[in-house]
Structure formats: structure tokens, C-alpha cells
Scaffold this motif. Structure first.
Motif, short mmCIF file in Angstrom:
data_model
loop_
_atom_site.label_atom_id
_atom_site.label_comp_id
_atom_site.label_asym_id
_atom_site.label_seq_id
_atom_site.Cartn_x
_atom_site.Cartn_y
_atom_site.Cartn_z
N ARG A 300 0.82 -1.22 0.00
CA ARG A 300 0.00 0.00 0.00
C ARG A 300 0.86 1.27 0.00
NH1 ARG A 300 -3.64 1.05 3.65
NH2 ARG A 300 -2.37 0.35 5.40
N LEU A 301 2.18 1.09 0.11
CA LEU A 301 3.08 2.25 0.10
C LEU A 301 3.41 2.60 -1.35
CD1 LEU A 301 4.89 4.07 2.03
CD2 LEU A 301 6.74 2.46 1.49
N PRO A 302 3.26 3.87 -1.75
CA PRO A 302 3.57 4.22 -3.15
C PRO A 302 4.99 3.81 -3.54
CG PRO A 302 2.47 6.05 -2.05
CD PRO A 302 2.77 5.03 -0.99
N PRO A 303 5.22 3.50 -4.82
CA PRO A 303 6.52 2.98 -5.24
C PRO A 303 7.66 3.97 -5.04
CG PRO A 303 5.05 3.34 -7.12
CD PRO A 303 4.23 3.52 -5.90
N TYR A 304 7.34 5.26 -5.00
CA TYR A 304 8.39 6.29 -4.86
C TYR A 304 8.62 6.68 -3.40
CZ TYR A 304 3.95 8.76 -4.80
OH TYR A 304 2.67 9.12 -4.52
N SER A 305 7.88 6.12 -2.48
CA SER A 305 7.99 6.53 -1.07
C SER A 305 9.14 5.82 -0.37
CB SER A 305 6.70 6.18 -0.33
OG SER A 305 5.63 6.85 -0.92
N ILE A 306 9.50 6.34 0.79
CA ILE A 306 10.57 5.71 1.57
C ILE A 306 10.10 5.45 3.00
CG2 ILE A 306 12.46 6.66 0.19
CD1 ILE A 306 12.92 8.70 2.48
N ILE A 307 10.72 4.46 3.63
CA ILE A 307 10.46 4.16 5.04
C ILE A 307 11.71 4.54 5.83
CG2 ILE A 307 9.75 2.38 6.70
CD1 ILE A 307 9.10 0.62 4.16
N MET A 308 11.51 5.35 6.86
CA MET A 308 12.63 5.78 7.70
C MET A 308 12.39 5.35 9.15
SD MET A 308 13.14 9.62 6.13
CE MET A 308 14.59 10.05 7.09
N HIS A 309 13.44 5.33 9.91
CA HIS A 309 13.37 5.03 11.35
C HIS A 309 14.69 5.52 11.94
CE1 HIS A 309 12.78 3.15 15.20
NE2 HIS A 309 11.75 2.41 14.82
N PRO A 310 14.66 6.26 13.04
CA PRO A 310 15.95 6.69 13.62
C PRO A 310 16.71 5.51 14.22
CG PRO A 310 14.12 7.34 15.06
CD PRO A 310 13.51 6.78 13.80
N LEU A 311 15.99 4.43 14.52
CA LEU A 311 16.53 3.23 15.17
C LEU A 311 17.03 3.59 16.58
CD1 LEU A 311 18.41 1.63 12.14
CD2 LEU A 311 16.08 1.15 12.90
N PRO A 312 17.07 2.73 17.54
CA PRO A 312 16.79 1.31 17.40
C PRO A 312 15.29 1.03 17.24
CG PRO A 312 17.12 1.86 19.71
CD PRO A 312 17.40 3.10 18.94
N ARG A 313 14.98 -0.09 16.58
CA ARG A 313 13.58 -0.51 16.46
C ARG A 313 13.34 -1.72 17.35
NH1 ARG A 313 13.35 -3.75 10.67
NH2 ARG A 313 15.23 -4.92 11.08
N ARG A 314 12.09 -1.94 17.63
CA ARG A 314 11.68 -3.20 18.24
C ARG A 314 10.91 -3.96 17.17
NH1 ARG A 314 9.84 -0.63 24.03
NH2 ARG A 314 11.93 -0.21 24.81
N THR A 315 9.56 -3.88 17.23
CA THR A 315 8.78 -4.62 16.23
C THR A 315 7.99 -3.68 15.34
OG1 THR A 315 6.97 -4.80 17.83
CG2 THR A 315 8.53 -6.63 17.73
N GLU A 316 8.23 -2.36 15.44
CA GLU A 316 7.36 -1.42 14.70
C GLU A 316 7.65 -1.37 13.20
OE1 GLU A 316 9.13 -0.52 17.37
OE2 GLU A 316 10.76 0.68 16.55
N ILE A 317 8.77 -1.97 12.77
CA ILE A 317 8.93 -2.25 11.33
C ILE A 317 9.26 -3.73 11.22
CG2 ILE A 317 10.21 -1.83 9.20
CD1 ILE A 317 10.89 0.93 10.14
N ASP A 318 8.44 -4.44 10.48
CA ASP A 318 8.66 -5.87 10.26
C ASP A 318 10.00 -6.07 9.52
OD1 ASP A 318 8.51 -8.53 9.46
OD2 ASP A 318 6.34 -8.42 9.09
N VAL A 319 10.81 -7.02 9.98
CA VAL A 319 12.08 -7.28 9.28
C VAL A 319 11.85 -7.69 7.83
CG1 VAL A 319 13.45 -7.83 11.33
CG2 VAL A 319 12.17 -9.65 10.19
N ALA A 320 10.62 -8.13 7.50
CA ALA A 320 10.30 -8.48 6.10
C ALA A 320 10.44 -7.27 5.18
CB ALA A 320 8.87 -9.03 6.02
N CYS A 321 10.47 -6.07 5.74
CA CYS A 321 10.59 -4.84 4.92
C CYS A 321 12.06 -4.51 4.62
CB CYS A 321 9.98 -3.64 5.65
SG CYS A 321 8.24 -3.85 6.06
N ASP A 322 12.98 -5.15 5.31
CA ASP A 322 14.36 -4.65 5.32
C ASP A 322 15.03 -4.62 3.96
OD1 ASP A 322 14.04 -4.35 8.00
OD2 ASP A 322 15.64 -5.72 8.60
#
Ligand code: CP
Length: 363
Positions: A300-322
Motif C-alpha cells: 500500500r506504500l507508493p513505489p516512490y515513497s521511503i520508510i525511515m526510522h531513527p533506530l533502534p527498532r523493536r517490532t514497529e517495522i517488520d524485518v520483512a521490509c528490510d
């Protein structure tokens, strides 16, 4: 560029009572560039552009052996103190690496319990002690406003060193905001730049200092819009919304994160900062999945969009996205090293020399 005012010509009480915008002219050196780096409000668009350009030059120069030697010679006569009294991996290591790139010799205090603070020495005296041996202090502290106090204090001694705030309390993380801007600028280079983009912030926005610093820095880019998606009790502070409103920035506040994904140019995820809870479980009264980015959300994320995170993460971004090309958080982290190198080089007035080397050898 700001016209410099002098920190040694104002009392601590008078300085402390100023707004951050009013404090900003006290943090620059004669050429208008940052001397102390304490909060987002001190940076304008011209400085941001200069830092991003310089970071790119340093990054490219660093790819060549002669370039590495050139950079490492620039500040080899200087020493840096990394004083981190809160946990850190990325900020500490990227500052460490940035100092190495520029040739600094480095020392660290990461555990005040093994310093003379445990014998009753005040933090102020500890800092003054560091200033006797070093030429720059990079500090992370749980105390809001303490980096400002240190900058004022040292500016009123015979060792007025640059102070960099590497994260203070729940309020500011200005160099994280700089690396986030650099990441956004690089990511949207081929899409007309950072202007006109819609940034969605998600997670613990009440206590996440990275979002506070970045949302304020984004005011420097025209026609930016922002959405703050969080459970009601972890929503962004009214002080930030008020500053965005005054700047004429369009923003939305929502608890429906999933609905924002198809409209985002960048989704900026954050973790729940439960280390600030006053009692266990205080911040956990919501469904974390509603404020997480799952593998299914990629569709559902547009193809031109990006995902950011300052890190550290816990589970709020699935590792399947990496491994998705839109997952920018690893590159974002690395950008920290380059923009922090650019910031320190500018603090020590080596920016012109780096640009000259770049033009002569890599242009
Ligand atoms: N983003 C960030 O500040 O990470 P660290 O806490 O690991 O330094």
C-alpha cells in the motif's frame, strides 16, 4: 545567516530565559556558521544546503585513498570528548567514525558512575575538566537544556569549545534531524527535492525527540505537509504543533496510521519510548500493530515513497521490509556519519578546504 551574539556577554539566567529562536544567534561563529549545535531551531535553509553538500563531498572524497588521507589530516591536531550519559549505539559510533574521518583523537565517558561524578563532583565541573584536555565536547544527556548550560559555561571560560548536543532528554536530537534531512534530500534528489512532500510520523511522538527536532527542521522546505499518527496519549506535543502553525505548515493529527500510508512520500516510524514511563506498562494501552509497518503494508506504500526510522527498532517495522528498496533506515543510519563529519568540519572551519579539494580532484 545569523549575525553573531556573544555567549560571554549574557548571564546564564538571561540566556536561559530566551526562546530557542532568540538563543540561536549566540551559537554561531563570526562567519555565521554553527559553533555550538544544540537545537534544530538554529539552522536555516542555507546552512542545511551547505551541510548536505559538504556531507556528499566528504562521502565521495572518502572513497579514494588519497582523499581519506587528506580528510584525516584536517583536524589531526584536535581531540574530541564523547560524553554519553545515556545509552547509544548509532549516534555514539557515527560521531566516533566522523571524528576519525577528520583525524581527531577521541576519548569517551559513557558511564558517569566510573567518573568523579560519583565522588560528588558536579556535572558542570566534570565538563570543565573535559574542556581542559579536549577541543570539542559531543554529549548525550537525559537532562533537557543541559547542553545549553554547558555551551554557556564553557563560553565563559578560557576554553570556549564547540558543544554538540547528541540527544537531550525528551526534547531535542538536532544531529539526528540533520541526518534525517540529508536522507530525505538524497532520496528525493530525482523527484524535485524535499519540497512539496508529505511526511508521516508514526509511533511515540510525545517522547521521541527525533520527531520533534525533524518536524521543526522541515519548516525550512516549502510546501511540506506532515501527518502525526499516534495513540492519543503518545501524540506530538502542542508546542510543536503551535510552531508548525506559526510557520504556516499544513499538518494532520490522527490515530489511524494505516490510512496514511498510501498518501506518504516518507513514513517515519519510531519505537515506543517506555523508558520514560512513570510506572510499568503506562504507555502500552493500545494495539502496537496499529502503529507498526508490516510486510503487508509494503503493497500500500507508493513505489516512490521511503520508510525511515531513527533506530533502534523493536517490532514497529517488520524485518520483512528490510530488503525492500524503499527501506531507507540502514542508509539513513550511515548518512549520520557523513552529515556529522560535515557538521564538525564546519564547526572547525574546514569546509572551504574540503570543497576546494573536491573541486580540484573529483569534479
Ligand atoms: N537514533 C539514535 O539516536 O540511535 P542511538 O540511540 O543508538 O544513538
Amino acid at each position: 545567516m545569523l549575525t553573531r551574539k556573544r555567549l560571554d556577554e549574557i548571564s546564564w539566567d538571561d540566556f536561559n530565559n530566551l526562546s530557542l529562536e532568540e538563543k540561536a544567534p549566540y551559537l554561531v561563529q563570526a562567519n555565521g556558521q554553527a559553533f555550538h549545535t544544540l537545537f534544530s531551531q538554529q539552522f536555516d535553509r542555507e546552512q542545511l544546503d551547505q551541510l548536505c553538500d559538504l556531507a556528499t563531498r566528504i562521502r565521495r572524497i572518502s572513497k579514494q585513498r588519497d582523499g581519506v588521507k587528506f580528510l584525516a589530516d584536517l583536524l589531526c591536531h584536535k581531540r574530541a570528548m564523547l560524553y554519553f550519559s545515556q545509552p547509544s549505539s548509532r549516534t555514539f559510533l557515527s560521531f566516533y567514525a566522523a571524528c576519525q574521518i577528520l583525524g581527531f583523537r577521541i576519548a569517551e565517558v559513557r558511564d558517569p558512575s566510573i567518573s568523579s561524578e560519583m565522588k560528588g563532583e558536579s556535572r558542570e565541573d566534570s565538563i570543565r575538566t573535559f574542556s581542559s584536555y579536549f577541543d570539542m565536547i559531543i554529549m548525550r544527556t537525559p537532562l533537557q537544556g543541559f547542553a545549553e548550560k554547558v555551551a554557556w559555561l564553557l563560553s565563559n571560560t578560557d576554553r570556549p569549545l564547540p558543544v554538540i548536543n547528541a540527544g537531550s532528554g525528551k526534547d531535542q536530537h538536532p544531529t539526528q534531524a540533520l541526518l534525517d534531512i540529508y536522507t530525505l534530500v538524497r532520496s528525493f534528489e530525482k523527484r524535485g527535492g524535499l519540497e512539496n512532500k508529505h511526511i508521516v510520523f508514526c509511533g511515540d511522538l510525545a517522547r521521541g525527540r527525533t520527531v520533534r527536532s525533524l518536524s521543526l527542521l522541515l519548516r525550512n522546505y516549502s510546501n511540506i505537509s506532515m501527518t502525526f499518527a499516534a495513540p492519543d496519549h503518545l501524540q506530538i506535543g502542542d508546542d510543536i504543533l503551535q510552531q508548525l502553525k506559526v510557520a504556516g505548515i499544513q499538518y494532520n493529527v490522527t490515530s489511524d496510521f494505516k490510512a496514511t500510508i498510501p498518501e506518504a512520500d516518507a513514513v517515519y516510524m519510531t519505537r515506543i519510548q517506555d523508558e520514560w514511563d512513570s510506572k510499568p506498562g503506562e504507555s502500552a494501552a493500545f494495539n502496537l500493530e496499529d502503529f507498526s509497518f508490516s510486510g503487508d503494508d509494503l503493497a500500500r506504500l507508493p513505489p516512490y515513497s521511503i520508510i525511515m526510522h531513527p533506530l533502534p527498532r523493536r517490532t514497529e517495522i517488520d524485518v520483512a521490509c528490510d530488503n525492500d528498496p524503499r527501506a531507507m533506515y540502514w542508509r539513513q543510519m550511515r548518512n549520520g556519519m557523513w552529515i556529522r563529519s560535515a557538521l564538525i568540519a564546519t564547526n572547525f572551519r574546514r569546509d572551504t578546504e574540503i570543497t576546494h579539494y573536491y573541486m580540484m580532484n573529483l569534479k
